[in-house]
Design an enzyme around this catalytic site. Structure first.
Site, PDB file in Angstrom:
ATOM      1  CG  HIS A   1      18.123  14.878 -13.355  1.00  0.00           C
ATOM      2  ND1 HIS A   1      16.847  14.522 -13.655  1.00  0.00           N
ATOM      3  CD2 HIS A   1      18.223  14.798 -12.007  1.00  0.00           C
ATOM      4  CE1 HIS A   1      16.180  14.262 -12.554  1.00  0.00           C
ATOM      5  NE2 HIS A   1      16.993  14.423 -11.525  1.00  0.00           N
TER       6      HIS A   1
ATOM      7  CG  ASP B   1      -1.945   1.073   1.204  1.00  0.00           C
ATOM      8  OD1 ASP B   1      -1.826   1.987   0.359  1.00  0.00           O
ATOM      9  OD2 ASP B   1      -2.885   1.007   1.999  1.00  0.00           O
TER      10      ASP B   1
END
Lengths: 345, 345, 345, 345
Positions: free
Chosen positions: D340, D245
């Site tokens: 990145h 969850d």
């Protein structure tokens, strides 16, 4: 009704120091009055003061910001109406300033911040307040602003003169982030040998303890911007001796100690973002308070605000002394307790 | 060294009340001494006191828990070693109790809580401390426990006698969740007509303001367990008048007001989970303090702890008076400021 | 290296609704895709959606603010130098804007906030970022700003491109107070009979539970601006279905439910100050994501930012549906568990 | 109703590693599946994994505690009645255990904590739940306990099955202090030359950045027990890949990085006090989830709880890899952005 006449609670007070202080606000030696039931505080601050006297620049203090706040609470019909009203209000800074001017000649509105929750508006009004800490000044200003707003914005309804988004005397994050009181930093660079001889510890030990106790320890305690050992003790004693509203130690206690080993020496600093002090106003009429403020050089003829910034700088230096002394003591098992026992005999 | 002799800070003090108090701890009328520079506090608490006198049970107080804490900070080689050491230490409660007994005849170890961060152990020791607030008692106990632990667990190293997981005089969550000081609730049920006549407001307005200001307002301020308007003011004044370590108003200020309309009347309550007070110990030797404690009935010959629980209950009732009065005032635009101005003339 | 090839985690997804939404941003019925392992979420949100369809204005949504942030961390020699540098930097907005412009044609610098700790500068740069949530855009901007600052202010040193005062994906107060992501409020006014028939509860019960659970319960849990039951569940499912960086549910989960009985009906609202969503950018290239965004009407040819504001408004309405449904269920003992068991069979 | 059929959100997933893991729970090399839209996470964790493989003990993990919680909310007539009821309930552990046993054969009640606010009782029930994360198990247990309590204590009234003092999926302090989920520490000792060659940084730089960013930066952000850079990213990806969850990353994100220079090498650790994971239960039936859990060795025939502790230990090691890698990158201006840009091409 004899029981109800005004009496006095005579709290033990002593002058500690002198502290050697430098920086843009003041550059001199100052002894500080500390009123407290916790008398071991005096020698603790005194030890820090003696270290400051041995160091070239003593304790450097910087007053970064100052403001006092009040958040009023209004209601609109829905969130859209709240948003539109807040946008409009924020665009009318001059009008508001004029309203504020009717309440005081010292209060100046410098910023507005807001939160909207559902249809509720929490409008945080931020002022400079001259030499006063400013509680009453901002309440007075709010008291003028509210009827003006309700008349200009008939779609809004009064909910409270204070919506706790100020926040006064409560542990919150907003004061540190948006500012309340004086924002002061005090710093000292202590040569290794003074650290060893006077504080009986090493720069490395103080730095290590600050990380593990003040930073990590407070963090796991669920602490809120409170990475220090006992700011509150020094603040309380200083506040009581100088006629401050001492319940503001709650905001004041939220601040951060940062220490580093620099070229073998100890850099030690106390950042106090929420130091609420004033050299005039409530609590200041009492004889001993006036005398203490005069002795601190905070009743001079200066531009509005300068006396209270001086007071804040001295207070921040005092906090550094007590904080440094306790941390140094706690690096050594047993010393603290021995000192406690000796002092209390 | 004339400047350094002990002087006094005589803070204005007045007896307010009487408050009508009921509950398991005490059931009588009590006037309370409040020392403060913020003198509008006196009539504010006084108004609450007068309401209490008109209500059948007055202010009901319940002392739910009591403990004083100290968190020691030790280091192991790694997290596994830390975990094993903590498990072992927690299993030896009787041995630790024996060590504690050598430090004081009042201190009793009642619980241990711990946090492990990396290889660091923050061990929070929780004690009952008789009638003392217990700061020194728990430090003394820690001072005995640490050498004992280091000798029993040679794999551990000393880091600090206090790891800020106590937490003393800092805004944290741990004190509210695990307990520190007395945990007290004060409650009052005010008939609608008394609410209207004496507080100039309605039950609905007080309830509404409490939700919007104390609950939502504090929440958006990033507040930490501090859903109240000004607990700190009453605590400070009560603490100064009764010789408490007033820097503990920081923990004390963290508490929750809950109000409801019940059958048209106003149910109003103050929950104070961290009320650190004592009827003996530091600050208690002074004449006016002893006199105030005697007048409050807190120097009687009772079982250890009973006098300080009585003191805590009275303090919680005092907080309720001031909280109720301010909230009632803030429901009406303007009243607060009018009152302020009138009182300060 | 077969194990390391890119695979897929196919998470169950369903369209729920339609929700009836109104307000300045959109005014129509929309079905929302929700991807989750917690499939009872679908009927829970669905129940709220059905209620919205029965109500005149449905769910009103208001987008109050939008920004994305990055806090860079620089060092000066001492606090005074830090203060002076920050003052200067803040006064050169236009220069900074020009630097930002070299990094993106969408990023616009709208505000700067700072904290000084000791000699450390935490400079929080706040941007609008068009339709992107903006993580990369602000990192790119910071990547241009840092070398420019270091060249303009040679007295400063680089410490980090992110100083955690942003704050990204961590539970902090700063995002709520200064803003990060879209600030959205969703509101609904539910007639008493719909409340009773569809939600099997009363306005009074929902209001009461919200106070005791979301406001007081969170407060005593040491919660940080998180007065809600389960914002996080709806956010996660909505974020996964629409290609958002779902770790931002951490900021998103910090928000406040406010409910009131108004003329016998239920006013229910969700304030979401930190809803980080975008309709373009990372995670958006995937087929099902694009399809979902198109179905939500968030890939239209609009002014920059309008598609993502629409997405935020729909998201906030979705959160309201799930929040309302759970709170209503929890007012009744047993209903939640029965529903759970039934759905999971 | 075609739009409402169950579809799938296929999120990109990759196996990263292997990580070298040691400690009481497991001692082997493991590759971990990570499902995420933020694909630069893969090489970031991968870099940490490669470092772990070069280090003698790899990443040591310790599972310190485990529990799942539910706080029920009941009402008494007043605070005294609330206190008496809580005292009685806490003394009847065996009776409660018997009630719990009717709800599940795995759930065992291990502790009860309570808060009393006014007349409200927040009773936090803490359970071990075998290999399940336990959300449903504790809700089922509460569903049995509530009617039993209401029948045994007719003076109490039902208020809610969850009083937010649990706390589920919200940023609070209670979970860290009292426990919720697995409490895990992961540690690594990285020789200086590996730190320099593989992480392109020095031990001193990583330690310094951790203090200034994760500890001080989070502190001034008003952060709550969240001294880390991006736990949430690794947790989300791990949770999605293993059927957890994932909204529980909110609690999971609250944890503390501690780093030190030790004899010139880098000691780096991640403390994760609230890691909510299970190897059985909701979300676990899906094919790819089962396959991932099997590949991680978490579907073996072990005593109840052992598979999920193994899963927690692997998760904590994964978090360390990503945290170490990002911090190392941020010590160097520019590297992060370069990485990145390169990865996203």
């Amino acid at each position: 009704m004899k029981a109800h006449k005004i009496q006095q609670a005579p709290i033990p007070m002593r002058n500690v120091g002198p502290l050697k202080i430098s920086g843009p606000v003041l550059d001199e030696k100052v002894s500080v009055p500390l009123a407290t039931y916790e008398t071991p505080l005096w020698p603790s601050v005194g030890r820090g003061a003696r270290v400051s006297a041995l160091v070239e620049d003593g304790i450097k203090t910087t007053v970064i910001d100052e403001r006092m706040t009040r958040s009023i609470l209004l209601e609109a019909d829905d969130a859209t109406a709240a948003m539109l009203a807040v946008e409009s209000i924020k665009s009318r800074r001059d009008d508001l300033q004029a309203v504020v001017a009717t309440s005081s000649r010292f209060a100046k509105l410098i910023e507005m911040n807001s939160q909207i929750v559902a249809n509720l508006i929490y409008l945080r009004l931020e002022f400079t307040t001259g030499d006063a800490s400013g509680h009453n000044m901002v309440t007075n200003a709010a008291d003028k602003i509210i009827p003006w707003l309700l008349s200009e914005y008939p779609q809004l309804r009064y909910s409270s003169i204070s919506g706790n988004y100020c926040s006064d005397k409560k542990a919150t994050a907003v004061n540190g982030i948006l500012g309340r009181g004086k924002y002061v930093v005090s710093e000292i660079l202590i040569p290794r040998d003074i650290c060893e001889r006077r504080l009986k510890t090493t720069p490395e030990k103080v730095v290590d303890l600050n990380i593990k106790k003040n930073l990590i320890g407070t963090m796991i305690a669920g602490g809120l911007r409170s990475a220090n050992a006992h700011y509150a003790n020094m603040l309380l004693a200083f506040y009581l001796a100088t006629g401050q509203d001492a319940a503001n130690i709650i905001e004041g206690s939220q601040g951060i100690v940062h220490a580093e080993v620099r070229d073998g020496d100890l850099y030690f600093s106390c950042t106090l973002p929420n130091l609420i002090v004033g050299s005039v106003g409530n609590g200041k009429g009492l004889d001993f308070v006036e005398e203490n403020l005069r002795a601190l050089g905070c009743k001079e003829d200066r531009e509005p605000g300068a006396n209270s910034r001086r007071l804040a700088a001295i207070c921040a230096a005092t906090v550094l002394c007590g904080e440094l002394s306790l941390l140094a003591a706690q690096t050594n098992p047993g010393e603290l307790m021995e000192a406690h026992i000796k002092l209390e005999r």
